[in-house]
Design an enzyme around this catalytic site. Structure first.
Site, PDB file in Angstrom:
ATOM      1  N   GLN A 109      13.569  73.097 -66.592  1.00  8.98           N
ATOM      2  CA  GLN A 109      13.821  72.662 -65.412  1.00  8.98           C
ATOM      3  C   GLN A 109      16.072  71.643 -66.167  1.00  8.98           C
ATOM      4  O   GLN A 109      15.499  71.119 -67.003  1.00  8.98           O
ATOM      5  CB  GLN A 109      12.795  71.531 -65.534  1.00  8.98           C
ATOM      6  CG  GLN A 109      12.899  70.635 -63.705  1.00  8.98           C
ATOM      7  CD  GLN A 109      11.861  70.406 -63.146  1.00  8.98           C
ATOM      8  OE1 GLN A 109      10.887  70.109 -64.003  1.00  8.98           O
ATOM      9  NE2 GLN A 109      12.221  69.465 -62.173  1.00  8.98           N
ATOM     10  N   SER A 163      10.229  74.141 -72.600  1.00  8.95           N
ATOM     11  CA  SER A 163       9.265  73.313 -71.564  1.00  8.95           C
ATOM     12  C   SER A 163       8.951  74.617 -70.992  1.00  8.95           C
ATOM     13  O   SER A 163       8.403  75.415 -70.667  1.00  8.95           O
ATOM     14  CB  SER A 163      10.310  72.589 -70.657  1.00  8.95           C
ATOM     15  OG  SER A 163       9.295  71.982 -70.005  1.00  8.95           O
ATOM     16  N   LEU A 164       9.313  74.832 -68.846  1.00  3.40           N
ATOM     17  CA  LEU A 164       8.962  75.566 -68.086  1.00  3.40           C
ATOM     18  C   LEU A 164       9.274  77.126 -68.193  1.00  3.40           C
ATOM     19  O   LEU A 164       8.620  78.405 -67.820  1.00  3.40           O
ATOM     20  CB  LEU A 164       9.746  75.235 -67.127  1.00  3.40           C
ATOM     21  CG  LEU A 164      10.020  76.383 -65.574  1.00  3.40           C
ATOM     22  CD1 LEU A 164       8.344  77.048 -65.147  1.00  3.40           C
ATOM     23  CD2 LEU A 164      11.295  76.385 -64.641  1.00  3.40           C
ATOM     24  N   ARG A 213       2.492  75.614 -61.313  1.00  2.00           N
ATOM     25  CA  ARG A 213       2.830  74.331 -62.873  1.00  2.00           C
ATOM     26  C   ARG A 213       3.726  73.606 -62.131  1.00  2.00           C
ATOM     27  O   ARG A 213       3.403  71.587 -61.848  1.00  2.00           O
ATOM     28  CB  ARG A 213       3.845  74.742 -63.656  1.00  2.00           C
ATOM     29  CG  ARG A 213       3.877  74.214 -64.692  1.00  2.00           C
ATOM     30  CD  ARG A 213       4.995  74.803 -65.778  1.00  2.00           C
ATOM     31  NE  ARG A 213       4.991  73.668 -66.456  1.00  2.00           N
ATOM     32  CZ  ARG A 213       6.148  73.037 -67.067  1.00  2.00           C
ATOM     33  NH1 ARG A 213       7.035  73.187 -66.027  1.00  2.00           N
ATOM     34  NH2 ARG A 213       6.316  72.442 -68.358  1.00  2.00           N
ATOM     35  N   HIS A 265       5.702  66.081 -70.061  1.00  5.42           N
ATOM     36  CA  HIS A 265       5.238  66.094 -71.788  1.00  5.42           C
ATOM     37  C   HIS A 265       4.652  65.001 -72.260  1.00  5.42           C
ATOM     38  O   HIS A 265       5.406  64.610 -72.777  1.00  5.42           O
ATOM     39  CB  HIS A 265       6.640  66.750 -72.065  1.00  5.42           C
ATOM     40  CG  HIS A 265       6.697  68.136 -72.411  1.00  5.42           C
ATOM     41  ND1 HIS A 265       6.001  69.426 -71.989  1.00  5.42           N
ATOM     42  CD2 HIS A 265       7.780  68.511 -71.353  1.00  5.42           C
ATOM     43  CE1 HIS A 265       6.823  70.149 -71.302  1.00  5.42           C
ATOM     44  NE2 HIS A 265       7.618  69.943 -70.909  1.00  5.42           N
ATOM     45  N   GLN A 280       0.165  72.449 -73.909  1.00  2.60           N
ATOM     46  CA  GLN A 280       2.327  72.265 -73.302  1.00  2.60           C
ATOM     47  C   GLN A 280       2.668  71.016 -72.698  1.00  2.60           C
ATOM     48  O   GLN A 280       3.617  70.357 -72.598  1.00  2.60           O
ATOM     49  CB  GLN A 280       3.024  73.175 -72.920  1.00  2.60           C
ATOM     50  CG  GLN A 280       4.357  73.552 -73.246  1.00  2.60           C
ATOM     51  CD  GLN A 280       5.602  73.590 -71.690  1.00  2.60           C
ATOM     52  OE1 GLN A 280       4.848  73.607 -70.941  1.00  2.60           O
ATOM     53  NE2 GLN A 280       5.592  75.044 -72.403  1.00  2.60           N
TER      54      GLN A 280
END
Length: 296
Positions: free
Chosen positions: A9, A92-93, A117, A200, A249
């Protein structure tokens, strides 16, 4: 050895993927399939939506996922399994994109998880005021120490992006308090990020719980090459371990610097960013200046 990396993102832009849609029949089929799976026209938001539309987490994450995966799956050698790509990772994503491209998840399941998510994280953001900030020009261990010393508010390292750039995540008051102490410790800048919440970090625990239920019900296969996961920067091929790491994560830091360093140590000689923008290319050049990096 080639490594494919997938952004997360923040790399989105208006019009992303439209050239692929127009130039490739395979890409067009995947984009239309995504619209059917999601039940709305994600391509309309990607191609013609406003910047504000694309900044909404519920749209951003599926859009960035889709762009990266379509780029990988329209690469004939990669999609057929004859690729010389020896390792993958995602920021991340982007880890979901990497897992899907590597065959751990089907295209449909990967997209569904990206959407779940995004929705879960957006809900978590609405439960409490929280934010993130980028810390520039300060050693990782100093940032870790300062965050750990703030005990009356939540503030934690969230993204180890490259040497000299760590993103912290936490309550609004915690970030403000950390900013004062980080600057006093010698940080060149502490830059607030335009995000909807503290990704996170412990603030994502409700999202982690919701996401875990979806992950547990999905089929995860053995990847065609090792996946270097964010939580530990280690190569992983075991489907159950991949599941556990993917779930963890959401409330753990993204160890991107460490992941790239480990990939280079394991033989990566060239990196290719697979997705919108050039964010990861810039980070990799700072982490491993001698290693060639390009975009797909």
């Amino acid at each position: 050895m080639k490594a494919y990396v997938f952004p997360g993102q923040g790399s989105q832009f208006r019009g992303m993927g439209q050239d692929l849609y127009q130039q490739s029949d395979t890409a067009r089929q995947l984009f239309e399939q995504a619209n059917q799976v999601l039940g709305y026209s994600l391509t309309s938001i990607m191609f013609d939506g406003s910047d504000d539309d694309l900044k909404q987490t519920i749209y951003t994450q599926p859009a960035v996922f889709l762009h990266g995966v379509v780029l990988a799956l329209t690469n004939e050698s990669f999609a057929s399994g004859r690729s010389d790509v020896s390792m993958v990772a995602g920021h991340s994503l982007g880890e979901l994109s990497a897992l899907t491209a590597a065959g751990v998840l089907s295209f449909e399941d990967g997209l569904r998880l990206a959407s779940i998510r995004a929705t879960a994280m957006q809900r978590a953001c609405e439960l409490a005021k929280s934010t993130m900030a980028a810390v520039l020009g300060l050693a990782d261990d100093v940032i870790e120490r300062i965050c750990s010393e703030i005990t009356d508010e939540i503030v934690v390292p969230a993204n180890y992006n490259c040497p000299g750039q760590v993103v912290i995540s936490g309550s609004v008051a915690g970030i403000q308090l950390a900013e004062e102490r980080l600057k006093a410790a010698g940080a060149k800048r502490v830059v607030p990020l335009a995000v909807s919440g503290a990704f996170h970090s412990p603030f994502m625990e409700p999202a982690r719980t919701e996401f875990a239920e979806a992950v547990d019900n999905m089929l995860f296969s053995t990847p065609r090459c090792p996946v270097y996961q964010n939580v530990n920067a280690q190569p992983t091929t075991n489907p159950q371990q991949i599941k556990a790491n993917l779930i963890a994560q959401l409330t753990s830091p993204v160890r991107w610097t460490q992941s790239v360093e480990r990939m280079v140590a394991d033989g990566a000689t060239e990196f290719y960013e697979c997705g919108p923008g050039k964010v990861l290319q810039g980070l990799i050049r700072k982490i491993s200046p001698a290693t060639p990096v390009a975009g797909i």
